[in-house]
Write a protein that holds these residues in place. Structure first.
Motif, PDB file in Angstrom:
ATOM      1  N   ASP A  45       0.837  -1.208   0.000  1.00  0.00           N
ATOM      2  CA  ASP A  45       0.000   0.000   0.000  1.00  0.00           C
ATOM      3  C   ASP A  45       0.873   1.260   0.000  1.00  0.00           C
ATOM      4  OD1 ASP A  45      -2.343  -1.431  -0.057  1.00  0.00           O
ATOM      5  OD2 ASP A  45      -2.692  -1.318   2.114  1.00  0.00           O
ATOM      6  N   LYS A  46       1.937   1.247   0.808  1.00  0.00           N
ATOM      7  CA  LYS A  46       2.858   2.386   0.829  1.00  0.00           C
ATOM      8  C   LYS A  46       3.533   2.561  -0.535  1.00  0.00           C
ATOM      9  CE  LYS A  46       4.168   2.009   5.742  1.00  0.00           C
ATOM     10  NZ  LYS A  46       5.321   1.781   6.662  1.00  0.00           N
ATOM     11  N   LEU A  47       3.940   1.448  -1.124  1.00  0.00           N
ATOM     12  CA  LEU A  47       4.598   1.497  -2.424  1.00  0.00           C
ATOM     13  C   LEU A  47       3.658   2.060  -3.485  1.00  0.00           C
ATOM     14  CD1 LEU A  47       7.154   0.797  -4.017  1.00  0.00           C
ATOM     15  CD2 LEU A  47       6.229  -1.504  -4.357  1.00  0.00           C
ATOM     16  N   ALA A  48       2.394   1.660  -3.430  1.00  0.00           N
ATOM     17  CA  ALA A  48       1.407   2.168  -4.388  1.00  0.00           C
ATOM     18  C   ALA A  48       1.217   3.682  -4.233  1.00  0.00           C
ATOM     19  CB  ALA A  48       0.078   1.451  -4.199  1.00  0.00           C
ATOM     20  N   ARG A  49       1.328   4.188  -3.019  1.00  0.00           N
ATOM     21  CA  ARG A  49       1.207   5.635  -2.785  1.00  0.00           C
ATOM     22  C   ARG A  49       2.380   6.384  -3.411  1.00  0.00           C
ATOM     23  NH1 ARG A  49       0.636   5.982   3.488  1.00  0.00           N
ATOM     24  NH2 ARG A  49       0.866   8.230   3.070  1.00  0.00           N
ATOM     25  N   VAL A  50       3.567   5.808  -3.337  1.00  0.00           N
ATOM     26  CA  VAL A  50       4.721   6.439  -3.977  1.00  0.00           C
ATOM     27  C   VAL A  50       4.601   6.341  -5.499  1.00  0.00           C
ATOM     28  CG1 VAL A  50       7.224   6.312  -4.294  1.00  0.00           C
ATOM     29  CG2 VAL A  50       6.237   6.086  -1.997  1.00  0.00           C
ATOM     30  N   TYR A  51       4.121   5.210  -5.989  1.00  0.00           N
ATOM     31  CA  TYR A  51       3.877   5.041  -7.420  1.00  0.00           C
ATOM     32  C   TYR A  51       2.721   5.919  -7.902  1.00  0.00           C
ATOM     33  CZ  TYR A  51       6.688   1.027  -9.078  1.00  0.00           C
ATOM     34  OH  TYR A  51       7.700   0.203  -9.510  1.00  0.00           O
ATOM     35  N   GLN A  52       1.849   6.297  -6.992  1.00  0.00           N
ATOM     36  CA  GLN A  52       0.629   7.053  -7.298  1.00  0.00           C
ATOM     37  C   GLN A  52      -0.257   6.275  -8.270  1.00  0.00           C
ATOM     38  OE1 GLN A  52       2.915  10.830  -8.307  1.00  0.00           O
ATOM     39  NE2 GLN A  52       1.422  11.704  -6.897  1.00  0.00           N
ATOM     40  N   THR A  53      -0.601   5.043  -7.846  1.00  0.00           N
ATOM     41  CA  THR A  53      -1.414   4.179  -8.700  1.00  0.00           C
ATOM     42  C   THR A  53      -2.339   3.314  -7.861  1.00  0.00           C
ATOM     43  OG1 THR A  53      -1.313   2.498 -10.441  1.00  0.00           O
ATOM     44  CG2 THR A  53       0.306   2.329  -8.691  1.00  0.00           C
ATOM     45  N   ASP A  54      -3.424   2.885  -8.500  1.00  0.00           N
ATOM     46  CA  ASP A  54      -4.330   1.908  -7.895  1.00  0.00           C
ATOM     47  C   ASP A  54      -4.069   0.504  -8.437  1.00  0.00           C
ATOM     48  OD1 ASP A  54      -5.697   3.835  -6.371  1.00  0.00           O
ATOM     49  OD2 ASP A  54      -7.006   4.346  -8.057  1.00  0.00           O
ATOM     50  N   ASP A  55      -3.100   0.375  -9.349  1.00  0.00           N
ATOM     51  CA  ASP A  55      -2.786  -0.934  -9.911  1.00  0.00           C
ATOM     52  C   ASP A  55      -2.163  -1.839  -8.850  1.00  0.00           C
ATOM     53  OD1 ASP A  55      -3.724  -0.239 -12.382  1.00  0.00           O
ATOM     54  OD2 ASP A  55      -1.755   0.225 -13.237  1.00  0.00           O
ATOM     55  N   GLU A  56      -2.237  -3.136  -9.105  1.00  0.00           N
ATOM     56  CA  GLU A  56      -1.653  -4.098  -8.172  1.00  0.00           C
ATOM     57  C   GLU A  56      -0.131  -3.964  -8.167  1.00  0.00           C
ATOM     58  OE1 GLU A  56      -1.603  -8.954  -7.465  1.00  0.00           O
ATOM     59  OE2 GLU A  56      -3.137  -8.032  -8.740  1.00  0.00           O
ATOM     60  N   MET A  57       0.456  -4.062  -6.974  1.00  0.00           N
ATOM     61  CA  MET A  57       1.897  -3.947  -6.813  1.00  0.00           C
ATOM     62  C   MET A  57       2.528  -5.323  -6.612  1.00  0.00           C
ATOM     63  SD  MET A  57       2.038  -0.707  -7.101  1.00  0.00           S
ATOM     64  CE  MET A  57       3.830  -0.693  -7.009  1.00  0.00           C
ATOM     65  N   VAL A  58       3.741  -5.478  -7.132  1.00  0.00           N
ATOM     66  CA  VAL A  58       4.505  -6.708  -6.973  1.00  0.00           C
ATOM     67  C   VAL A  58       5.932  -6.333  -6.591  1.00  0.00           C
ATOM     68  CG1 VAL A  58       5.444  -8.746  -8.140  1.00  0.00           C
ATOM     69  CG2 VAL A  58       3.118  -7.997  -8.645  1.00  0.00           C
ATOM     70  N   ILE A  59       6.502  -7.063  -5.644  1.00  0.00           N
ATOM     71  CA  ILE A  59       7.911  -6.893  -5.281  1.00  0.00           C
ATOM     72  C   ILE A  59       8.604  -8.237  -5.490  1.00  0.00           C
ATOM     73  CG2 ILE A  59       9.565  -6.292  -3.486  1.00  0.00           C
ATOM     74  CD1 ILE A  59       7.360  -4.719  -2.083  1.00  0.00           C
ATOM     75  N   SER A 169      13.997   6.690 -12.094  1.00  0.00           N
ATOM     76  CA  SER A 169      13.188   7.913 -11.963  1.00  0.00           C
ATOM     77  C   SER A 169      12.127   7.812 -10.883  1.00  0.00           C
ATOM     78  CB  SER A 169      12.522   8.245 -13.309  1.00  0.00           C
ATOM     79  OG  SER A 169      11.792   7.139 -13.814  1.00  0.00           O
ATOM     80  N   LEU A 170      11.583   6.625 -10.641  1.00  0.00           N
ATOM     81  CA  LEU A 170      10.544   6.468  -9.630  1.00  0.00           C
ATOM     82  C   LEU A 170      11.050   6.915  -8.258  1.00  0.00           C
ATOM     83  CD1 LEU A 170       8.868   3.108 -10.593  1.00  0.00           C
ATOM     84  CD2 LEU A 170       7.640   5.187  -9.981  1.00  0.00           C
ATOM     85  N   GLY A 171      10.277   7.765  -7.621  1.00  0.00           N
ATOM     86  CA  GLY A 171      10.667   8.277  -6.320  1.00  0.00           C
ATOM     87  C   GLY A 171      11.516   9.522  -6.399  1.00  0.00           C
ATOM     88  N   GLY A 172      11.852   9.964  -7.627  1.00  0.00           N
ATOM     89  CA  GLY A 172      12.660  11.164  -7.773  1.00  0.00           C
ATOM     90  C   GLY A 172      12.034  12.209  -8.668  1.00  0.00           C
ATOM     91  N   THR A 173      11.093  11.782  -9.511  1.00  0.00           N
ATOM     92  CA  THR A 173      10.428  12.690 -10.434  1.00  0.00           C
ATOM     93  C   THR A 173       9.104  12.052 -10.844  1.00  0.00           C
ATOM     94  OG1 THR A 173      10.799  14.049 -12.431  1.00  0.00           O
ATOM     95  CG2 THR A 173      11.425  11.730 -12.553  1.00  0.00           C
ATOM     96  N   PRO A 174       8.109  12.833 -11.242  1.00  0.00           N
ATOM     97  CA  PRO A 174       6.822  12.225 -11.623  1.00  0.00           C
ATOM     98  C   PRO A 174       6.963  11.242 -12.786  1.00  0.00           C
ATOM     99  CG  PRO A 174       6.562  14.587 -11.277  1.00  0.00           C
ATOM    100  CD  PRO A 174       8.044  14.308 -11.238  1.00  0.00           C
ATOM    101  N   VAL A 175       6.247  10.125 -12.663  1.00  0.00           N
ATOM    102  CA  VAL A 175       6.215   9.095 -13.703  1.00  0.00           C
ATOM    103  C   VAL A 175       4.739   8.868 -14.055  1.00  0.00           C
ATOM    104  CG1 VAL A 175       6.786   6.712 -14.308  1.00  0.00           C
ATOM    105  CG2 VAL A 175       8.295   8.001 -12.774  1.00  0.00           C
ATOM    106  N   PRO A 176       4.381   8.855 -15.347  1.00  0.00           N
ATOM    107  CA  PRO A 176       2.970   8.704 -15.737  1.00  0.00           C
ATOM    108  C   PRO A 176       2.456   7.275 -15.577  1.00  0.00           C
ATOM    109  CG  PRO A 176       4.334   8.823 -17.695  1.00  0.00           C
ATOM    110  CD  PRO A 176       5.257   9.049 -16.531  1.00  0.00           C
ATOM    111  N   VAL A 177       2.475   6.787 -14.350  1.00  0.00           N
ATOM    112  CA  VAL A 177       2.143   5.379 -14.083  1.00  0.00           C
ATOM    113  C   VAL A 177       0.711   5.048 -14.501  1.00  0.00           C
ATOM    114  CG1 VAL A 177       2.059   3.591 -12.296  1.00  0.00           C
ATOM    115  CG2 VAL A 177       3.790   5.394 -12.167  1.00  0.00           C
ATOM    116  N   GLU A 178      -0.179   6.035 -14.419  1.00  0.00           N
ATOM    117  CA  GLU A 178      -1.580   5.768 -14.720  1.00  0.00           C
ATOM    118  C   GLU A 178      -1.791   5.302 -16.162  1.00  0.00           C
ATOM    119  OE1 GLU A 178      -0.814  10.076 -15.723  1.00  0.00           O
ATOM    120  OE2 GLU A 178      -0.301   8.712 -14.073  1.00  0.00           O
ATOM    121  N   ASN A 179      -0.838   5.588 -17.056  1.00  0.00           N
ATOM    122  CA  ASN A 179      -0.947   5.176 -18.456  1.00  0.00           C
ATOM    123  C   ASN A 179       0.034   4.070 -18.823  1.00  0.00           C
ATOM    124  OD1 ASN A 179      -2.999   7.061 -19.099  1.00  0.00           O
ATOM    125  ND2 ASN A 179      -1.477   8.677 -19.293  1.00  0.00           N
ATOM    126  N   ILE A 180       0.602   3.404 -17.795  1.00  0.00           N
ATOM    127  CA  ILE A 180       1.594   2.351 -18.016  1.00  0.00           C
ATOM    128  C   ILE A 180       1.039   1.028 -17.495  1.00  0.00           C
ATOM    129  CG2 ILE A 180       3.903   1.546 -17.404  1.00  0.00           C
ATOM    130  CD1 ILE A 180       4.702   4.513 -17.067  1.00  0.00           C
TER     131      ILE A 180
END
Length: 356
Positions: A45-59, A169-180
């Protein structure tokens, strides 16, 4: 390397003390401890907040390259045509993974100092039936940051799945995750965690492609990770690395993403301004293509010697270029924990001394 060495490489980065301390916690058993599932879900959940996405996260337990290979292996079926956008070593390298998966890479490679023309990409998409497309947001070897907004929109409209390497770039600058569809990150870059974890967001469309694609691997397949209640993971996870990532995520979320992104931008400007005073130009040449997380200065034929002098005489470790540009680029990583004024100024002070 002694304890005083200032590590200013573009990953692995220096690791904050609280993140190192987090790794020293007693490790729970992720296979049988009933508390692990709850802990892991909170971490995602924390990782998704940094990613700024509702998609499922995998580590995944493995360095960032594992994520690149796993994404392609899981989504590309034999015979699939895959558009591989390349203006750097990692973008061009995606075609190798596509070939290993039995796919047909259609490489659109351009000069390493240029960004992509969205109209040219749209024309390629219109002329082909691509199952997927691969690309790199920040090309770490050259410090180039790509703007993919229009291209991602074109690919989305054409139902082409997108696999994006955003490790640097993730965590350092905006990434358009919503379209990826699959957005890849790595623990050792802007998160300033130890190497060992690769993270990704996976869209519903990507999961559907994983399920319909025959998986001929286990360790590099995403299919076993599609478990919504975390009751069973494919293998014993790297618990101590997860603790470190958890602490890193807390640092980012406590500071706030807007503040984190602004800090990276300011430190990038500081680094490049100091470089210009020394007569150094950032490699891409065009300011809009320069990444907020890493700067590659052009130093033809001298990079390795300057790297050695910085380390031996000033206890500062920076990186050189890769491949054919190994001795022509000097790379300063101002990402994550290293995106601090004292660290950037100290590095550039030492570089000034070496050049003089």
């Amino acid at each position: 390397m002694n304890d005083e060495t200032l590590t200013m490489t573009p990953g692995p980065t220096a690791i904050p003390e609280d993140v190192r301390n987090a790794m020293a916690q007693p490790a729970m058993n992720p296979d049988v401890d009933p508390e692990f599932a709850s802990y892991y879900e909170t971490l995602l959940d924390k990782l998704a907040r940094v990613y700024q996405t509702d998609d499922e996260m995998v580590i995944l337990g493995g360095e960032g390259i594992l994520g690149l290979e796993a994404a392609v292996t899981s989504l590309v079926a034999p015979g699939d045509d895959v558009l591989c956008l390349g203006n750097g070593l990692y973008g061009d390298g995606f075609s190798d993974f596509v070939e290993m998966a039995g796919g047909n890479p259609v490489s659109h490679s351009i000069d390493y100092t240029e960004g992509f023309d969205a109209d040219e990409v749209a024309e390629l998409v219109g002329e082909n039936d691509f199952a997927a497309a691969t690309m790199v947001h920040c090309e770490t070897p050259t410090g180039l940051l790509n703007d993919f907004d229009e291209i991602l929109s074109t690919l989305q409209d054409a139902d082409v799945l997108t696999i994006v390497d955003a490790v640097s770039s993730l965590g350092g600058t905006p990434v358009p995750v919503e379209n990826i569809d699959v957005c890849l990150g790595g623990s050792q870059k802007c998160f300033s965690s130890p190497p060992g974890l690769t993270m990704m967001s996976v869209s519903d469309s990507a999961w559907a492609k994983v399920e319909e694609t025959e998986q001929d691997s286990f360790y590099t397949s995403l299919e076993p990770w599609h478990d919504p209640d975390f009751s069973f993971l494919p293998y014993t996870h790297l618990v101590s690395n997860l603790y470190a990532l958890d602490a890193s995520l807390d640092r980012i979320l406590d500071e706030g993403l807007d503040s984190v992104f602004a800090r990276h931008g300011e430190m990038a400007e500081l680094c490049r301004a100091r470089g210009k005073k020394l007569g150094l130009e950032p490699f891409p040449g065009t300011e809009s293509l320069c990444s907020p997380t890493v700067t590659a200065f052009e130093i033809e034929g001298q990079a390795k010697e300057i790297q050695r002098e910085l380390h031996d005489d000033h206890d500062i470790l920076v990186a050189t270029g890769l491949g054919e540009m190994a001795d022509d680029l000097l790379r300063v990583g101002h990402m994550g924990y290293n995106a601090q004024e004292s660290r950037v100024e100290g590095t550039m002070d030492a570089l000034e001394s070496v050049l003089e």
